[in-house]
Design a protein around this motif. Structure first.
Motif, PDB file in Angstrom:
ATOM      1  N   ARG A 113      -9.728 -13.669  19.194  1.00 11.63           N
ATOM      2  CA  ARG A 113     -10.117 -15.020  18.650  1.00 11.63           C
ATOM      3  C   ARG A 113      -9.242 -15.820  18.254  1.00 11.63           C
ATOM      4  N   ARG A 114     -10.014 -17.150  18.560  1.00 14.91           N
ATOM      5  CA  ARG A 114      -9.812 -18.243  17.965  1.00 14.91           C
ATOM      6  C   ARG A 114     -10.440 -19.023  17.581  1.00 14.91           C
ATOM      7  N   GLY A 115     -10.712 -19.436  16.013  1.00 12.92           N
ATOM      8  CA  GLY A 115     -11.789 -19.691  14.920  1.00 12.92           C
ATOM      9  C   GLY A 115     -12.934 -18.520  15.552  1.00 12.92           C
ATOM     10  N   GLY A 116     -13.188 -17.402  15.547  1.00 11.39           N
ATOM     11  CA  GLY A 116     -14.065 -17.087  15.221  1.00 11.39           C
ATOM     12  C   GLY A 116     -14.616 -16.660  17.021  1.00 11.39           C
ATOM     13  N   ALA A 117     -14.300 -17.162  17.066  1.00 11.67           N
ATOM     14  CA  ALA A 117     -14.363 -17.377  18.874  1.00 11.67           C
ATOM     15  C   ALA A 117     -14.024 -16.212  20.056  1.00 11.67           C
ATOM     16  N   PRO A 118     -14.100 -14.727  20.616  1.00 12.42           N
ATOM     17  CA  PRO A 118     -14.256 -14.373  21.293  1.00 12.42           C
ATOM     18  C   PRO A 118     -12.585 -14.677  22.794  1.00 12.42           C
TER      19      PRO A 118
END
Length: 90
Positions: free
Chosen positions: A10-15
């Motif tokens: 994930r990056r910044g909560g986005a998968p």
């Protein structure tokens, strides 16, 4: 990272793993980044130089899922040097 078995990244909560590649690309293109940090590989994959990240497609039966590929900054332009396994299984 394998799109089917992970691990989930994930990056910044986005998968980044196991999603529609276009959705991941859209999200990453819209994030704050320095100009010119987004390019495309010879295979048409989005490459985010500032993150050392390429979003590659991975077939999963009849669908295609995202498979993040992390690269050292010096390797971003050396697609011909990637291991054959990267090209054989995608």
């Amino acid at each position: 990272m394998d799109a089917l078995v992970g691990p989930q990244v994930r990056r910044g909560g986005a998968p980044l793993t196991g999603c529609e590649p276009s959705r991941v690309e859209d999200w990453l293109v819209r994030r704050p980044a320095r100009p010119g940090s987004v390019s495309y590989s010879v295979a048409g994959d989005p490459v985010f130089a500032d993150l050392g990240l390429a979003i590659r497609p991975q077939r999963a039966g009849d669908v295609v899922l995202s498979h993040p590929l992390f690269l050292h900054h010096g390797w971003l332009g050396l697609w011909h040097a990637l291991p054959g396994l990267e090209w054989d299984t995608r």
